[in-house]
Write an enzyme that holds these catalytic residues in place. Structure first.
Site, PDB file in Angstrom:
ATOM      1  N   SER A 229       0.793  -1.289   0.114  1.00  0.00           N
ATOM      2  CA  SER A 229      -0.019   0.035   0.083  1.00  0.00           C
ATOM      3  C   SER A 229       0.693   1.436   0.022  1.00  0.00           C
ATOM      4  CB  SER A 229      -1.108  -0.078   0.978  1.00  0.00           C
ATOM      5  OG  SER A 229      -0.458   0.172   2.340  1.00  0.00           O
TER       6      SER A 229
ATOM      7  N   ARG B  65      13.075  -7.487   5.360  1.00  0.00           N
ATOM      8  CA  ARG B  65      14.554  -8.235   5.768  1.00  0.00           C
ATOM      9  C   ARG B  65      15.450  -7.049   6.197  1.00  0.00           C
ATOM     10  NH1 ARG B  65      14.977 -13.212   4.382  1.00  0.00           N
ATOM     11  NH2 ARG B  65      13.405 -14.089   3.160  1.00  0.00           N
TER      12      ARG B  65
ATOM     13  N   ASN C 140      13.536   4.194   4.761  1.00  0.00           N
ATOM     14  CA  ASN C 140      12.572   3.280   5.212  1.00  0.00           C
ATOM     15  C   ASN C 140      11.320   3.952   5.795  1.00  0.00           C
ATOM     16  OD1 ASN C 140      11.506   0.423   6.000  1.00  0.00           O
ATOM     17  ND2 ASN C 140      12.369   0.855   8.066  1.00  0.00           N
TER      18      ASN C 140
ATOM     19  N   HIS D  89       8.560   3.477   9.055  1.00  0.00           N
ATOM     20  CA  HIS D  89       8.348   2.441  10.198  1.00  0.00           C
ATOM     21  C   HIS D  89       7.086   2.765  10.834  1.00  0.00           C
ATOM     22  CE1 HIS D  89       9.405  -0.285  13.337  1.00  0.00           C
ATOM     23  NE2 HIS D  89       8.940   0.412  14.184  1.00  0.00           N
TER      24      HIS D  89
HETATM   25  C1  GAR Z   1       3.677  -0.567   6.694  1.00  0.00           C
HETATM   26  O1  GAR Z   1       2.764  -0.374   8.056  1.00  0.00           O
HETATM   27  C2  GAR Z   1       5.139  -0.218   7.255  1.00  0.00           C
HETATM   28  O2  GAR Z   1       5.467   0.928   7.948  1.00  0.00           O
HETATM   29  C3  GAR Z   1       5.685  -1.505   7.859  1.00  0.00           C
HETATM   30  O3  GAR Z   1       5.093  -2.722   7.198  1.00  0.00           O
HETATM   31  C4  GAR Z   1       3.783  -2.003   6.432  1.00  0.00           C
HETATM   32  C5  GAR Z   1       3.748  -2.287   5.034  1.00  0.00           C
HETATM   33  O4  GAR Z   1       2.687  -2.069   4.355  1.00  0.00           O
HETATM   34  N1  GAR Z   1       6.911  -1.629   8.054  1.00  0.00           N
HETATM   35  C6  GAR Z   1       7.652  -2.092   8.897  1.00  0.00           C
HETATM   36  O5  GAR Z   1       7.124  -2.566   9.998  1.00  0.00           O
HETATM   37  C7  GAR Z   1       9.109  -2.145   8.577  1.00  0.00           C
HETATM   38  N2  GAR Z   1       9.863  -2.694   9.763  1.00  0.00           N
HETATM   39  P1  GAR Z   1       2.239  -1.820   2.848  1.00  0.00           P
HETATM   40  O6  GAR Z   1       3.057  -3.258   2.330  1.00  0.00           O
HETATM   41  O7  GAR Z   1       0.924  -2.007   2.473  1.00  0.00           O
HETATM   42  O8  GAR Z   1       3.160  -0.720   2.462  1.00  0.00           O
END
Ligand code: GAR
Length: 203
Positions: free
Chosen positions: A13, A91, A107, A109
């Site tokens: 997303s 990863r 990134n 978070h």
């Molecule tokens: C998001 O909430 C992002 O912040 C998180 O994974 C989700 C990905 O959503 N990332 C982490 O937790 C990184 N440690 P998406 O695939 O719909 O963009």
């Protein structure tokens, strides 16, 4: 235009929000390639029918992390990627990979770092009982969610929240914050001095 390469492992997303921002003219960038480490990822399905190169580099097919990262780096180079964007990439990248793209990996978070790094940041925030959490865009260093912070957005935690409702509220903020941070980078408006990222005012 800055050429960005997106690494994603899941739903995609945030990638969609980046694509939307480019299409709306809010972000002057071009996505050179989307790489998933997971062949099942929804992000790859999302890319079907979109005019952006997307491919899978399956970690399980490589004997070592080094070989996997070499394959990713090679693909990024083939597509002339200037900025690596992690969007739900699950990863940890080694110092070796990070050095190859020094200062050029971002990134997002789902917490206000340095609180709640690592996995399940939203559940960590709920368990801790904080009243405010949010999301953070940062440059990536070799630590776990420890790199220099670019932008943060706060999101309230409600007494009625579940991990799902809180994650959704944070995700909405992520979709606004990530394209904004990328637009600042692509406009040459971010300067880093050690840990501190400064935003240069628009002239
Ligand atoms: C998001 O909430 C992002 O912040 C998180 O994974 C989700 C990905 O959503 N990332 C982490 O937790 C990184 N440690 P998406 O695939 O719909 O963009």
């Amino acid at each position: 235009k800055t050429v960005i390469g997106v690494l994603a492992s899941g739903r995609g997303s945030n990638l969609q929000a980046i694509i939307d921002a480019i299409q709306a003219g809010r972000l002057d960038a071009k996505i050179g390639v989307v790489i998933s480490d997971n062949p099942e990822a929804n992000v790859l399905k999302r890319m079907a029918g979109v005019d952006i190169q997307a491919l899978c580099i399956d970690r399980r097919l490589f004997a070592s992390r080094r070989q996997f990262e070499d394959a990713v780096a090679e693909e990024l180079a083939i597509h002339h990627v200037e900025l690596v964007v992690l969007a739900g990439f699950m990863r940890i990248l080694s110092q070796y990979f990070i050095d190859r793209f020094a200062g050029k990996i971002m990134n997002i978070h789902p917490s206000l770092l340095p609180a709640f790094p690592g996995e399940n940041a939203q559940a960590q925030a709920l368990a801790y009982g904080v009243k405010v959490t949010g999301c953070t865009v940062h440059f990536v260093d070799a630590g776990m969610d420890t790199g220099p912070i670019i932008l943060q957005e706060a999101v309230p935690v409600l007494g009625t929240d579940t991990v799902e409702t809180l994650s959704e509220r944070i995700l909405h903020a992520e979709h606004i914050l990530y394209p904004r941070a990328l637009a600042l980078y692509c406009a040459g408006r971010l300067t880093a001095a050690g840990r501190h990222v400064n935003i240069i005012d628009k002239e």
